[in-house]
Design a protein around this motif. Sequence first.
Motif, PDB file in Angstrom:
ATOM      1  N   UNK A  48       0.856  -1.181   0.000  1.00  0.00           N
ATOM      2  CA  UNK A  48       0.000   0.000   0.000  1.00  0.00           C
ATOM      3  C   UNK A  48       0.892   1.230   0.000  1.00  0.00           C
ATOM      4  N   UNK A  49       0.459   2.260  -0.717  1.00  0.00           N
ATOM      5  CA  UNK A  49       1.241   3.495  -0.698  1.00  0.00           C
ATOM      6  C   UNK A  49       0.818   4.302   0.533  1.00  0.00           C
ATOM      7  N   UNK A  50       1.770   5.083   1.032  1.00  0.00           N
ATOM      8  CA  UNK A  50       1.486   5.842   2.249  1.00  0.00           C
ATOM      9  C   UNK A  50       0.905   7.203   1.880  1.00  0.00           C
ATOM     10  N   UNK A  51      -0.209   7.528   2.509  1.00  0.00           N
ATOM     11  CA  UNK A  51      -0.877   8.794   2.226  1.00  0.00           C
ATOM     12  C   UNK A  51      -0.006   9.936   2.758  1.00  0.00           C
ATOM     13  N   UNK A  52       0.281  10.943   1.936  1.00  0.00           N
ATOM     14  CA  UNK A  52       1.073  12.077   2.435  1.00  0.00           C
ATOM     15  C   UNK A  52       0.352  12.748   3.610  1.00  0.00           C
ATOM     16  N   UNK A  53       1.120  13.107   4.627  1.00  0.00           N
ATOM     17  CA  UNK A  53       0.497  13.676   5.832  1.00  0.00           C
ATOM     18  C   UNK A  53      -0.290  14.942   5.535  1.00  0.00           C
ATOM     19  N   UNK A  54       0.173  15.682   4.551  1.00  0.00           N
ATOM     20  CA  UNK A  54      -0.456  16.973   4.263  1.00  0.00           C
ATOM     21  C   UNK A  54      -1.836  16.834   3.616  1.00  0.00           C
ATOM     22  N   UNK A  55      -2.133  15.652   3.101  1.00  0.00           N
ATOM     23  CA  UNK A  55      -3.355  15.514   2.294  1.00  0.00           C
ATOM     24  C   UNK A  55      -4.633  15.751   3.107  1.00  0.00           C
ATOM     25  N   UNK A 105      -9.206  19.237   4.584  1.00  0.00           N
ATOM     26  CA  UNK A 105      -9.988  19.943   5.617  1.00  0.00           C
ATOM     27  C   UNK A 105      -9.971  21.448   5.379  1.00  0.00           C
ATOM     28  N   UNK A 106      -8.804  21.971   5.032  1.00  0.00           N
ATOM     29  CA  UNK A 106      -8.685  23.421   4.813  1.00  0.00           C
ATOM     30  C   UNK A 106      -9.564  23.863   3.644  1.00  0.00           C
ATOM     31  N   UNK A 130     -22.056  20.183   9.628  1.00  0.00           N
ATOM     32  CA  UNK A 130     -21.858  19.482   8.356  1.00  0.00           C
ATOM     33  C   UNK A 130     -20.397  19.059   8.200  1.00  0.00           C
ATOM     34  N   UNK A 131     -19.489  19.997   8.486  1.00  0.00           N
ATOM     35  CA  UNK A 131     -18.063  19.695   8.355  1.00  0.00           C
ATOM     36  C   UNK A 131     -17.654  18.554   9.283  1.00  0.00           C
ATOM     37  N   UNK A 132     -18.179  18.596  10.504  1.00  0.00           N
ATOM     38  CA  UNK A 132     -17.817  17.564  11.479  1.00  0.00           C
ATOM     39  C   UNK A 132     -18.321  16.193  11.002  1.00  0.00           C
ATOM     40  N   UNK A 133     -19.545  16.172  10.495  1.00  0.00           N
ATOM     41  CA  UNK A 133     -20.108  14.914   9.999  1.00  0.00           C
ATOM     42  C   UNK A 133     -19.332  14.418   8.787  1.00  0.00           C
ATOM     43  N   UNK A 134     -19.025  15.341   7.906  1.00  0.00           N
ATOM     44  CA  UNK A 134     -18.274  15.007   6.696  1.00  0.00           C
ATOM     45  C   UNK A 134     -16.941  14.357   7.060  1.00  0.00           C
ATOM     46  N   UNK A 135     -16.235  15.013   7.969  1.00  0.00           N
ATOM     47  CA  UNK A 135     -14.922  14.484   8.360  1.00  0.00           C
ATOM     48  C   UNK A 135     -15.051  13.124   9.041  1.00  0.00           C
ATOM     49  N   UNK A 136     -16.051  12.986   9.897  1.00  0.00           N
ATOM     50  CA  UNK A 136     -16.205  11.729  10.636  1.00  0.00           C
ATOM     51  C   UNK A 136     -16.588  10.571   9.713  1.00  0.00           C
ATOM     52  N   UNK A 137     -17.419  10.868   8.732  1.00  0.00           N
ATOM     53  CA  UNK A 137     -17.910   9.771   7.883  1.00  0.00           C
ATOM     54  C   UNK A 137     -16.998   9.474   6.700  1.00  0.00           C
ATOM     55  N   UNK A 138     -16.404  10.518   6.145  1.00  0.00           N
ATOM     56  CA  UNK A 138     -15.691  10.297   4.883  1.00  0.00           C
ATOM     57  C   UNK A 138     -14.165  10.293   4.975  1.00  0.00           C
ATOM     58  N   UNK A 139     -13.607  11.019   5.940  1.00  0.00           N
ATOM     59  CA  UNK A 139     -12.136  11.019   5.993  1.00  0.00           C
ATOM     60  C   UNK A 139     -11.513   9.664   6.346  1.00  0.00           C
ATOM     61  N   UNK A 140     -12.212   8.803   7.100  1.00  0.00           N
ATOM     62  CA  UNK A 140     -11.602   7.477   7.354  1.00  0.00           C
ATOM     63  C   UNK A 140     -11.335   6.668   6.080  1.00  0.00           C
ATOM     64  N   UNK A 163     -13.762  17.229  -2.574  1.00  0.00           N
ATOM     65  CA  UNK A 163     -14.496  18.479  -2.805  1.00  0.00           C
ATOM     66  C   UNK A 163     -15.849  18.211  -3.455  1.00  0.00           C
ATOM     67  N   UNK A 164     -15.852  17.300  -4.411  1.00  0.00           N
ATOM     68  CA  UNK A 164     -17.130  16.919  -5.026  1.00  0.00           C
ATOM     69  C   UNK A 164     -18.055  16.290  -3.998  1.00  0.00           C
ATOM     70  N   UNK A 165     -17.492  15.408  -3.194  1.00  0.00           N
ATOM     71  CA  UNK A 165     -18.290  14.728  -2.168  1.00  0.00           C
ATOM     72  C   UNK A 165     -18.891  15.754  -1.216  1.00  0.00           C
ATOM     73  N   UNK A 166     -18.121  16.785  -0.920  1.00  0.00           N
ATOM     74  CA  UNK A 166     -18.616  17.822  -0.013  1.00  0.00           C
ATOM     75  C   UNK A 166     -19.797  18.563  -0.641  1.00  0.00           C
ATOM     76  N   UNK A 167     -19.677  18.870  -1.914  1.00  0.00           N
ATOM     77  CA  UNK A 167     -20.764  19.583  -2.596  1.00  0.00           C
ATOM     78  C   UNK A 167     -22.041  18.748  -2.643  1.00  0.00           C
ATOM     79  N   UNK A 168     -21.885  17.444  -2.723  1.00  0.00           N
ATOM     80  CA  UNK A 168     -23.060  16.569  -2.826  1.00  0.00           C
ATOM     81  C   UNK A 168     -23.376  15.850  -1.518  1.00  0.00           C
ATOM     82  N   UNK A 169     -22.794  16.333  -0.440  1.00  0.00           N
ATOM     83  CA  UNK A 169     -22.905  15.611   0.828  1.00  0.00           C
ATOM     84  C   UNK A 169     -24.342  15.512   1.326  1.00  0.00           C
ATOM     85  N   UNK A 170     -25.171  16.486   0.975  1.00  0.00           N
ATOM     86  CA  UNK A 170     -26.580  16.444   1.387  1.00  0.00           C
ATOM     87  C   UNK A 170     -27.292  15.221   0.807  1.00  0.00           C
TER      88      UNK A 170
END
Lengths: 93, 200
Positions: free
Chosen positions: A74-81, A86-87, B14-24, B52-59
């Motif tokens: 598996x490739x390692x996800x860059x930390x900045x991503x 989020x930003x 919304x941001x909190x839910x987005x991060x919790x559900x999709x960032x993993x 970014x697309x997922x965020x726009x369509x998150x609803x």
Amino acid sequence: MESKITEVYQNAPVEGKETECEKVSKLLDLVIDGEATSEDQHYFNHHIEDCVTCFESHQKQKLLKGLVSGHLKRVIVPESLALSIKAKIQKTL
Amino acid sequence: MSERTGKQLSKEEKDARFEAELLPVLDPLYNFAYRLTLDEDDANDLVQETYLKAYRFFDYFEQGTNAKAWLFRILKNSFINEFRKKSKQPAKVDYSEVEGYYNSEDVEGESGVATTTDMRTESVQDLIGDEVASALNALPVDFRTVIILCDLEGFTYEEMAKILDIPIGTVRSRLHRARNSLKEKLEKYAKSMGYNNNEI
């Protein structure tokens, strides 16, 4: 007193056996991927107990799947991503 | 499509839910992007675009449903629609365009198997991993995709059909052909390493 293996090899080309092998070969990917119905799975298991050729195909296909799932690095996800995602999201309305 | 998720959430919620559900899903998603583009920067861009697309369509995303399959689908579509045009990779023919008369025997040339690798400095595990990777990378992108989705990410045929927008029957036949091609490439490698009895 011939061994079971020899007997199976001798029986392999018999008419009718062919179609069973074909059916089993069509089930191969389904079985490997856990998508076969329990009926198909049972049919498959029963067949490979007696058919060396199909048994070997099954072993090879399992090995192939295992090479991808177990050995592909598996490739390692860059930390900045994550941070940069989020930003960007915070800036998006 | 699916019904909207009730009342409007505040941006923070919304941001909190987005991060919790999709960032993993970031890790498998980045790996998928990398296997498609074969380039770290491109994978990075593709993943950002996907989020970014997922965020726009998150609803429209139904909470608690399969976030991983949803994101993989968005990423696959982004890759096809926009990304491939500007990708540094030479354009490859979409397998679905030639499905039916594609001859799996004439897959691209040999992948230049390295036979001189020093066994003392590289573990056998690494060697196998590298060889699997180069065999996989040499496959057409549609073949590579089904193998990654199935064998690496463990999606079901039904999920793959949704991610790729193709019928389950096509998933099955494509996977079958993809595995045959991969097997063929790995058998060449096995032979070059001295295993000449079709061990793979």
